[in-house]
Design a protein around this motif. Structure first.
Motif, PDB file in Angstrom:
ATOM      1  N   GLY A 235       1.298   6.475  -6.039  1.00 47.72           N
ATOM      2  CA  GLY A 235       1.008   6.608  -7.459  1.00 47.72           C
ATOM      3  C   GLY A 235       2.290   6.632  -8.269  1.00 47.72           C
ATOM      4  N   GLY A 236       2.159   6.937  -9.528  1.00 48.91           N
ATOM      5  CA  GLY A 236       3.322   6.972 -10.398  1.00 48.91           C
ATOM      6  C   GLY A 236       3.752   5.593 -10.838  1.00 48.91           C
ATOM      7  N   THR A 237       4.890   5.531 -11.496  1.00 50.92           N
ATOM      8  CA  THR A 237       5.414   4.273 -12.014  1.00 50.92           C
ATOM      9  C   THR A 237       6.291   3.601 -10.972  1.00 50.92           C
ATOM     10  OG1 THR A 237       5.436   5.185 -14.255  1.00 50.92           O
ATOM     11  CG2 THR A 237       6.749   3.199 -13.862  1.00 50.92           C
ATOM     12  N   PRO A 238       5.972   2.377 -10.606  1.00 55.12           N
ATOM     13  CA  PRO A 238       6.797   1.682  -9.619  1.00 55.12           C
ATOM     14  C   PRO A 238       8.231   1.516 -10.126  1.00 55.12           C
ATOM     15  CG  PRO A 238       4.717   0.530  -9.945  1.00 55.12           C
ATOM     16  CD  PRO A 238       4.815   1.571 -11.022  1.00 55.12           C
ATOM     17  N   ARG A 239       9.179   1.609  -9.224  1.00 57.42           N
ATOM     18  CA  ARG A 239      10.574   1.392  -9.578  1.00 57.42           C
ATOM     19  C   ARG A 239      10.857  -0.107  -9.625  1.00 57.42           C
ATOM     20  NH1 ARG A 239      14.549   4.573  -5.819  1.00 57.42           N
ATOM     21  NH2 ARG A 239      13.614   3.152  -4.294  1.00 57.42           N
ATOM     22  N   PRO A 240      11.409  -0.596 -10.727  1.00 60.61           N
ATOM     23  CA  PRO A 240      11.652  -2.044 -10.844  1.00 60.61           C
ATOM     24  C   PRO A 240      12.483  -2.605  -9.696  1.00 60.61           C
ATOM     25  CG  PRO A 240      11.937  -0.978 -12.974  1.00 60.61           C
ATOM     26  CD  PRO A 240      11.769   0.123 -11.963  1.00 60.61           C
ATOM     27  N   GLU A 241      13.462  -1.840  -9.228  1.00 61.71           N
ATOM     28  CA  GLU A 241      14.326  -2.351  -8.173  1.00 61.71           C
ATOM     29  C   GLU A 241      13.598  -2.556  -6.838  1.00 61.71           C
ATOM     30  OE1 GLU A 241      15.289   2.153  -8.524  1.00 61.71           O
ATOM     31  OE2 GLU A 241      14.657   0.489  -9.820  1.00 61.71           O
ATOM     32  N   ASP A 242      12.450  -1.883  -6.686  1.00 63.90           N
ATOM     33  CA  ASP A 242      11.700  -2.029  -5.435  1.00 63.90           C
ATOM     34  C   ASP A 242      10.960  -3.357  -5.341  1.00 63.90           C
ATOM     35  OD1 ASP A 242      12.567   0.392  -4.517  1.00 63.90           O
ATOM     36  OD2 ASP A 242      10.729   1.490  -4.995  1.00 63.90           O
ATOM     37  N   ARG A 243      10.956  -4.138  -6.396  1.00 65.91           N
ATOM     38  CA  ARG A 243      10.323  -5.469  -6.355  1.00 65.91           C
ATOM     39  C   ARG A 243      11.176  -6.472  -5.610  1.00 65.91           C
ATOM     40  NH1 ARG A 243       9.879  -7.677 -11.992  1.00 65.91           N
ATOM     41  NH2 ARG A 243      11.928  -6.682 -12.177  1.00 65.91           N
ATOM     42  N   TYR A 244      12.467  -6.118  -5.430  1.00 68.43           N
ATOM     43  CA  TYR A 244      13.417  -7.083  -4.904  1.00 68.43           C
ATOM     44  C   TYR A 244      13.730  -6.862  -3.426  1.00 68.43           C
ATOM     45  CZ  TYR A 244      14.367  -8.213  -9.807  1.00 68.43           C
ATOM     46  OH  TYR A 244      14.252  -8.591 -11.115  1.00 68.43           O
ATOM     47  N   PHE A 245      14.146  -7.939  -2.797  1.00 66.87           N
ATOM     48  CA  PHE A 245      14.581  -7.934  -1.411  1.00 66.87           C
ATOM     49  C   PHE A 245      15.903  -7.182  -1.283  1.00 66.87           C
ATOM     50  CE2 PHE A 245      17.182  -9.855   1.918  1.00 66.87           C
ATOM     51  CZ  PHE A 245      16.319  -9.872   3.003  1.00 66.87           C
ATOM     52  N   ARG A 246      15.990  -6.319  -0.266  1.00 72.66           N
ATOM     53  CA  ARG A 246      17.220  -5.577  -0.007  1.00 72.66           C
ATOM     54  C   ARG A 246      17.583  -5.714   1.467  1.00 72.66           C
ATOM     55  NH1 ARG A 246      19.052  -5.130  -5.079  1.00 72.66           N
ATOM     56  NH2 ARG A 246      17.527  -4.088  -6.441  1.00 72.66           N
ATOM     57  N   MET A 247      18.880  -5.722   1.739  1.00 76.51           N
ATOM     58  CA  MET A 247      19.335  -5.884   3.106  1.00 76.51           C
ATOM     59  C   MET A 247      20.638  -5.134   3.323  1.00 76.51           C
ATOM     60  SD  MET A 247      20.036  -9.458   5.145  1.00 76.51           S
ATOM     61  CE  MET A 247      21.331 -10.007   4.012  1.00 76.51           C
ATOM     62  N   ASP A 248      20.724  -4.415   4.436  1.00 77.14           N
ATOM     63  CA  ASP A 248      21.962  -3.757   4.848  1.00 77.14           C
ATOM     64  C   ASP A 248      22.731  -4.757   5.700  1.00 77.14           C
ATOM     65  OD1 ASP A 248      23.972  -2.294   6.049  1.00 77.14           O
ATOM     66  OD2 ASP A 248      22.722  -0.558   6.519  1.00 77.14           O
TER      67      ASP A 248
ATOM     68  N   ALA B 140       0.812  -1.213   0.000  1.00 70.34           N
ATOM     69  CA  ALA B 140       0.000   0.000   0.000  1.00 70.34           C
ATOM     70  C   ALA B 140       0.848   1.266   0.000  1.00 70.34           C
ATOM     71  CB  ALA B 140      -0.925   0.002   1.220  1.00 70.34           C
ATOM     72  N   GLU B 141       2.023   1.212   0.629  1.00 68.76           N
ATOM     73  CA  GLU B 141       2.907   2.382   0.656  1.00 68.76           C
ATOM     74  C   GLU B 141       3.264   2.822  -0.751  1.00 68.76           C
ATOM     75  OE1 GLU B 141       6.547   3.074   3.498  1.00 68.76           O
ATOM     76  OE2 GLU B 141       7.256   2.056   1.679  1.00 68.76           O
ATOM     77  N   GLU B 142       3.668   1.864  -1.590  1.00 69.52           N
ATOM     78  CA  GLU B 142       4.034   2.178  -2.963  1.00 69.52           C
ATOM     79  C   GLU B 142       2.810   2.600  -3.777  1.00 69.52           C
ATOM     80  OE1 GLU B 142       6.697  -0.193  -6.079  1.00 69.52           O
ATOM     81  OE2 GLU B 142       4.653  -1.009  -5.940  1.00 69.52           O
ATOM     82  N   ARG B 143       1.727   1.860  -3.641  1.00 68.22           N
ATOM     83  CA  ARG B 143       0.544   2.125  -4.461  1.00 68.22           C
ATOM     84  C   ARG B 143      -0.108   3.463  -4.119  1.00 68.22           C
ATOM     85  NH1 ARG B 143      -2.244  -3.839  -5.363  1.00 68.22           N
ATOM     86  NH2 ARG B 143      -0.288  -4.908  -5.810  1.00 68.22           N
ATOM     87  N   SER B 144      -0.039   3.849  -2.842  1.00 63.33           N
ATOM     88  CA  SER B 144      -0.671   5.113  -2.463  1.00 63.33           C
ATOM     89  C   SER B 144       0.078   6.314  -2.999  1.00 63.33           C
ATOM     90  CB  SER B 144      -0.769   5.210  -0.929  1.00 63.33           C
ATOM     91  OG  SER B 144       0.516   5.311  -0.350  1.00 63.33           O
TER      92      SER B 144
END
Length: 333
Positions: A205-218, A199-203
């Motif tokens: 709007g705009g074009t989703p960033r492809p890299e946000d589909r992936y798991f990220r870890m520090d 919901a954070e991304e969808r709210s």
């Protein structure tokens, strides 16, 4: 006598496809030596196209039921970060496929701490009398959310599922879940995350960033936070159980990284040989890692009846948790 949730059976399952470090080094800037040195991992299992988290959960859950000699359960909890769909939860489908169509079933999302969170929920349900038998499953197809070009995550994670069946019993029985400690700190949410798809991304709007589909870890920050929180949580649950650190026969930590498990053991003052490890051959399977380690520890004789066992995990959220039990005499399935 005090009613308690008692471990009655365990089951584990990994998909047949094995991805070795050598295979990864052919497409990533890495090597077998680099991966082994930093993680302790030599190989991991990954799902084939068309296989989902629910498929893995059904296999592990079915084995736990069979190994316990049980014909069913009246509660199903699935801990996962990789549900089959955003909606509905995966657990009801898993329950139905196991022939359990009239029981409550729900998912728990606490990433690598998911199994400990689900164990607490299942144990509480049995202890309170809400359920007589609770099937608690940790299942992940983490390969489906990894960036294939990111060597910092692609080399670590694998797919698999593990499950335990809890039955109503008495606190004095071997296998009784003696205590569980849980914690979280949402200020560390970005340490372990998949930013897109919610919901954070969808709210926004705009074009989703492809890299946000992936798991990220520090990774560096996660290492220090995991060691600190797992050690603190372990001390808390041991104190509540009435055990000293020296009483612990086996440490079953979330199989995140061999160095993390060794560091937690060192922080607690436990000999490293008391840690149950299967990360070398399965990698980090997130919510599935502790129940898979339990199943493997039973199968290879590392866990024996009477062992005082400490479980501990750290995951996204950030979340963490620990639990204690005395290992029962279980059939090996």
């Amino acid at each position: 006598m005090t009613r308690a949730a008692v471990l009655a059976g365990v089951g584990g399952y990994v998909p047949p496809r094995v991805v070795t470090n050598e295979e990864l080094s052919r497409r990533l800037d890495t090597s077998d030596a680099w991966i082994r040195t930093r993680t302790g991992i030599a190989a991991r299992h990954v799902v084939d196209p068309g296989t989902s988290t629910g498929d893995l959960a059904v296999e592990a859950g079915g084995r736990a039921l069979k190994n316990a000699g049980a014909d069913g359960a009246d509660l199903v909890i699935v801990a996962t970060t990789t549900p089959d769909r955003p909606c509905p939860a995966t657990a009801p489908t898993v329950a139905a496929r196991l022939g359990l169509t009239d029981v409550p079933a729900y998912d728990v999302a606490a990433v690598c701490s998911g199994f400990v969170y689900a164990l607490q929920a299942g144990a509480a349900a049995v202890t309170s009398g809400f359920a007589e038998r609770a099937l608690v499953v940790g299942a992940e197809s983490f390969s489906t959310i990894l960036d294939p070009t990111d060597r910092t995550t692609s080399v670590i994670f694998g797919d698999g599922a593990g499950a335990v069946l809890l039955r109503a019993g008495e606190r004095t029985e071997p296998g009784a879940v003696l205590d569980v400690h849980l914690g979280s700190d949402g200020s560390m949410a970005d340490l372990i995350t998949v930013r897109g798809g919610g919901a954070e991304e969808r709210s926004r709007g705009g074009t989703p960033r492809p890299e946000d589909r992936y798991f990220r870890m520090d990774g560096k920050s996660v290492f220090f936070a995991a060691v600190r929180r797992m050690a603190e949580s372990s001390r808390t649950v041991l104190a509540r159980t009435g055990w000293e650190v020296a009483d612990v026969d086996r440490l079953v930590g979330h199989q995140a990284n061999t160095r993390i498990i060794q560091a937690v053991a060192e922080q607690l003052g436990l000999p490293p040989e008391r840690a149950v490890l299967n990360i070398e051959r399965v990698g980090n399977t997130s919510a599935a890692s502790i129940p898979l380690a339990l199943a493997d520890g039973l199968a290879d004789g590392t866990l024996v009846a009477g062992d005082r066992v400490l479980l501990t995990a750290f995951g996204g959220g950030a979340t963490w948790g620990s639990a204690t039990l005395v290992w029962p005499d279980l059939p090996i399935g």
